[in-house]
Design an enzyme around this catalytic site. Structure first.
Site, PDB file in Angstrom:
ATOM      1  N   ASP A 328       0.861  -1.161   0.000  1.00  0.00           N
ATOM      2  CA  ASP A 328       0.000   0.000   0.000  1.00  0.00           C
ATOM      3  C   ASP A 328       0.911   1.229   0.000  1.00  0.00           C
ATOM      4  O   ASP A 328       2.126   1.106   0.165  1.00  0.00           O
ATOM      5  CB  ASP A 328      -0.893  -0.044   1.248  1.00  0.00           C
ATOM      6  CG  ASP A 328      -2.020   0.966   1.198  1.00  0.00           C
ATOM      7  OD1 ASP A 328      -2.219   1.579   0.137  1.00  0.00           O
ATOM      8  OD2 ASP A 328      -2.704   1.142   2.214  1.00  0.00           O
ATOM      9  N   ASP A 579      -1.502  -1.636   6.317  1.00  0.00           N
ATOM     10  CA  ASP A 579      -1.768  -1.279   7.708  1.00  0.00           C
ATOM     11  C   ASP A 579      -3.244  -1.091   8.038  1.00  0.00           C
ATOM     12  O   ASP A 579      -3.586  -0.790   9.177  1.00  0.00           O
ATOM     13  CB  ASP A 579      -1.021   0.009   8.064  1.00  0.00           C
ATOM     14  CG  ASP A 579      -1.575   1.227   7.341  1.00  0.00           C
ATOM     15  OD1 ASP A 579      -2.199   1.051   6.271  1.00  0.00           O
ATOM     16  OD2 ASP A 579      -1.402   2.353   7.840  1.00  0.00           O
ATOM     17  N   ASP A 583      -6.607  -3.910   4.214  1.00  0.00           N
ATOM     18  CA  ASP A 583      -5.405  -4.634   3.796  1.00  0.00           C
ATOM     19  C   ASP A 583      -5.345  -6.037   4.390  1.00  0.00           C
ATOM     20  O   ASP A 583      -4.524  -6.861   3.957  1.00  0.00           O
ATOM     21  CB  ASP A 583      -4.138  -3.874   4.219  1.00  0.00           C
ATOM     22  CG  ASP A 583      -3.957  -2.573   3.468  1.00  0.00           C
ATOM     23  OD1 ASP A 583      -4.280  -2.551   2.267  1.00  0.00           O
ATOM     24  OD2 ASP A 583      -3.509  -1.588   4.074  1.00  0.00           O
ATOM     25  N   ASN A 647      25.899 -43.390   3.071  1.00  0.00           N
ATOM     26  CA  ASN A 647      25.993 -44.460   4.066  1.00  0.00           C
ATOM     27  C   ASN A 647      24.986 -45.570   3.789  1.00  0.00           C
ATOM     28  O   ASN A 647      25.285 -46.763   3.961  1.00  0.00           O
ATOM     29  CB  ASN A 647      25.758 -43.899   5.466  1.00  0.00           C
ATOM     30  CG  ASN A 647      26.968 -43.145   5.984  1.00  0.00           C
ATOM     31  OD1 ASN A 647      28.073 -43.328   5.490  1.00  0.00           O
ATOM     32  ND2 ASN A 647      26.761 -42.305   6.977  1.00  0.00           N
TER      33      ASN A 647
END
Length: 835
Positions: A328, A579, A583, A647
């Site tokens: 934003d 914020d 959003d 291994n």
């Protein structure tokens, strides 16, 4: 919100409300009850209860978690209780972190629920009554006053000096001016000044309005619904799940293959099965949750010191993988506080007279002190001692101006400020001067500035003044305002670009304002795409537009979500910085949601990361911390899978020609435990500069290539060790198992110093913790055959001559691994040229 035709749904609803409810008679109790039964209670944020057990089970059934739990059970069955307990504890910690994230999303919706007013004043049966907010229905006429929370989305029918704080929805710190409009409704909902929304707050004035949306149909309700949906998998989730499936396939193949081979050789079926299972456990990265947790937690701690609060450890890795940051504009890239940038005369030349007139008007008007007034007075606070206020003509939306009448040495004077077009129309100007003034307004607006006009007029002293006195004005000039970028924003964004993170601005502001701010931030803006243009694009067209667009203007929350979803479909790891409550859905939908300390609570709850303070440089630091943490996780994966795979190949091959097991099951598990202890120093290790230069993601192909290339190299040295033990030392079962136990642990732990860097290991110093743990583990492995524990572990003392051979094997093995490693990293584009 749009329908299949692309027309804003809110516009259609408001038009219908205007036709149906324009009589302002309100509803009867019977009508309201019928609508309430049809639409349901006005509870936009009703949330189904969080089911802790169901969520825990969901998280505990991922492929990697199931595999680790099986490894824990098997370790317990063969008597390795310590190893089993450690694996179980690490798994439980990882599941608990995921569960906490889910609970946090539930709390975000609960935060929104608390914003809703519990009661409302409505017109029922021809009289005003106070009813519970949940009983407000579409068609109700409501009354609003200063301090009220708006109980539903409604269209204004009457208003007086109404200002509404909409930060809860928009994140904008400035109150919105509201009033009745007579013109046809068009454009995005954010531009409808005759609409008030649920959960916003009346700052001043009074109003009567007709409700058109309640409950889940309201703006807040739609936002809450998006938050209630499960968040999409992040890059961290997808990568760890893919890795889990990858390891599971290898483990299952190994168990089946080794079991069948040993059974075909007529060996004891139970011993053969336990041996195969022990191999599988050895290949399982049981310490991966611990390594990831410790590594990411250290990154989170470093970020906390820089003012970044990380709410989920997975967000650290997502930070490092992020290649697109959507943001934003207001309060995230800008300060959110308007500044007076210019005060000019009608020709555009700086003017002290215009500034003084604007300051007197701002200081003497008695309405709500707007952010514009505050910005003017911050620049110039006039001396009012020689002035006397005679009257005021307050602001309203129809006039879009406020006037004060003051008396001084020169007689009464009317000073007005307001919308430039309206003020210029009231001024005495010839055609040339009017054109010049309007050209100045256009130039300032094109620069993205918010413009007010200031005009004056001498007036006779009289009892009161009215709108009719706002005529024949003299245009003094214009005041131009800007929401300035954060001080470090341009530098921080440039640093992000340099490290492979692209910025896309998703703003609700006008495109000219967005362009001005983004150009000041050093962005290559190019063509700006508006929300209206987005609605005309299908998903295929949108994909092409997004790839070449940096700034999107006049976009609403649903469009922001759509942009984020499109970017993620293209394979990007997306962060979103916002914020406001509007959003919150985007924060929820992104791979990593980033909010700021001054953001609303719902946004902070929906975010994964919260920035304290106003600096954006900490986002760049967060990205680097994420890459550093993930780099150490990758080290563990590359070393663990390649060494363990080597291994396992060695054990499988040895079991074909040896008359005994090449290593006892308990020795395999002990070997694996000691190896993982050595890797506990990885979280403290440094990371190559080459790894930090661009976003990093789970690369299963690299892990597979590393495993399939270095694993066989390890097996070659294991087979060489077998030859030495059998032909030089004529080893029996116990000596063979002990010799290989020590050699295997020494090679796969010392190799950490080679694999931990893509470049020259002599130029990249390991952390002290890693050095100490590796040396300690190797020392323990060499000492165990000489301790009282040796008999229980099936170990015997080794000849000193074997230890000398072991040194040669380890040193030559590390040299070969260095050569092979360079080639693998080179093909993957990860080689550190600086090394």
């Amino acid at each position: 919100m749009t329908d299949e035709t692309g027309r804003p749904a809110l516009v259609r609803t408001l038009r219908r409300c205007h036709r149906e409810w324009n009589d302002m008679t309100g509803l009867t109790t019977v009508e309201a009850r019928r609508i309430l039964e049809r639409d349901g209670p006005n509870e936009p944020l009703r949330v189904t209860g969080f089911a802790p057990l169901r969520e825990f089970v969901r998280l505990a059934t991922s492929p990697l978690i199931v595999m680790l739990l099986v490894a824990s059970v098997i370790s317990a069955l063969v008597g390795e209780l310590v190893n089993a307990s450690v694996i179980a504890a690490m798994v439980l910690m990882g599941v608990a972190l995921g569960w906490w994230q889910s609970a946090r999303a539930h709390r975000a919706t609960e935060r929104l629920r608390l914003l809703v007013s519990p009661t409302a004043r409505v017109l029922r049966d021809g009289t005003w009554a106070v009813v519970p907010q949940r009983e407000v229905v579409a068609g109700d006429v409501i009354r609003l006053g200063a301090g009220d929370l708006v109980p539903a989305d409604a269209r204004l029918a009457e208003s007086r000096d109404l200002h509404v704080q909409e930060a809860v929805l928009t994140g904008e710190s400035l109150p919105s001016e509201k009033g009745v409009l007579t013109a046809a409704l068009s454009g995005p909902a954010s531009e409808h000044t005759d609409v008030v929304y649920l959960a916003t707050t009346v700052i001043s004035g009074t109003a009567t309005a007709t409700v058109f949306a309640t409950g889940k149909r309201s703006e807040v309700g739609r936002i809450a619904a998006s938050l209630a949906r499960p968040a999409p998998d992040t890059e961290f989730d997808r990568g760890s799940r893919t890795f889990g499936y990858f390891i599971m396939r290898i483990v299952l193949f190994l168990v089946v293959f080794v079991s069948l081979v040993n059974i075909a050789l007529h060996r004891d079926p139970l011993d053969s099965l336990l041996f195969a299972i022990a191999l599988a456990v050895g290949l399982t990265p049981e310490y991966l949750p611990m390594i990831m947790t410790v590594t990411l937690a250290q990154g989170a701690a470093r970020m906390a010191r820089d003012g970044v609060i990380v709410k989920s450890l997975g967000a650290i890795q997502n930070f490092g993988s992020m290649d697109v940051l959507c943001s934003d504009k207001t309060n995230t890239l800008t300060t959110g506080a308007l500044e007076l940038e210019q005060c000019v005369d009608p020709r555009g030349v700086a003017s002290a007279d215009a500034l003084r007139a604007a300051a007197i008007n701002a200081a003497m008007q008695s309405g709500v002190e707007t952010a514009l007034d505050q910005a003017i007075l911050a620049r110039s606070r006039p001396d009012l001692s020689a002035l006397r206020k005679l009257d005021e003509i307050p602001f309203d939306l129809a006039r879009r101006r406020v006037s004060v009448v003051v008396a001084g040495d020169g007689g009464p004077q009317l000073i007005t400020k307001g919308a430039p077009e309206d003020i210029v129309a009231l001024c005495i100007l010839d055609d040339g001067a009017r054109a010049e003034a309007l050209a100045t307004v256009e130039r300032l607006s094109r620069d993205g500035l918010r413009v007010l006009a200031i005009a004056t007029r001498p007036v006779p002293e009289q009892q009161a003044y009215a709108i009719r006195d706002e005529r024949d004005l003299t245009l003094v000039g214009f005041a131009a305002f800007v929401d300035p970028p954060l001080p470090d924003a341009a530098e921080a964004l440039a640093a992000l670009r340099a490290d492979g993170v692209e910025l896309k601005v998703l703003s609700g502001d006008h495109e000219l304002v967005a362009r001005h701010v983004c150009e000041r931030l050093g962005l290559d803006v190019g063509a700006i795409v508006t929300g209206t243009a987005l609605d005309a694009l299908d998903d295929r067209q949108l994909a092409g537009v997004i790839a070449r667009t940096t700034v999107f203007a006049r976009v609403h929350p649903e469009q922001k979500e759509r942009i984020i979803a499109a970017l993620r479909r293209q394979g990007h790891v997306v962060g979103f910085l916002g914020d406001g409550v509007n959003d919150a859905p985007s924060l929820h939908a992104a791979d990593i949601g980033i909010s700021v300390e001054r953001g609303v609570e719902a946004a902070k709850e929906a975010a994964d990361v919260i920035l304290h303070g106003t600096g954006l440089a900490i986002i760049h630091e967060g990205v680097l911390a994420g890459r550093r943490s993930f780099g150490n996780v990758v080290k563990y994966l590359l070393m663990g899978t390649s060494s363990d795979f080597g291994n396992m190949i060695s054990m499988a091959l040895a079991s074909l020609f040896l008359p005994f097991l090449p290593m006892l099951p308990r020795q395999i598990l002990l070997n694996d435990l000691l190896y993982d202890v050595a890797q506990m120093g990885i979280p403290s290790d440094a990371v190559d500069p080459s790894f930090m230069r661009k976003p990093r993601r789970w690369d299963i192909k690299l892990i597979q290539r590393f495993m399939l290339t270095l694993g066989p190299v390890s097996s070659v040295y294991d087979l060489a060790t077998f030859g030495v033990l059998l032909w030089l030392f004529h080893a029996d079962a116990a000596l063979f198992q002990t010799g290989w136990f020590v050699e295997s642990l020494a090679t796969q732990t010392f190799v950490v110093f080679i694999i931990r860097t893509t470049g020259n290991p002599l130029r990249s110093r390991p952390s002290t913790t890693l050095i100490v743990l590796v040396l300690l583990v190797v020392a323990v492995a060499m000492a165990l055959p000489f301790t009282p524990l040796a008999e229980d572990l099936g170990l015997v003392p080794l000849p000193s001559s074997y230890l000398a051979v072991l040194v040669v094997l380890v040193v030559s093995y590390l040299g070969v691994v260095e050569v092979v490693k360079r080639r693998v990293f080179g093909r993957s584009g990860m080689a550190d040229s600086a090394s």
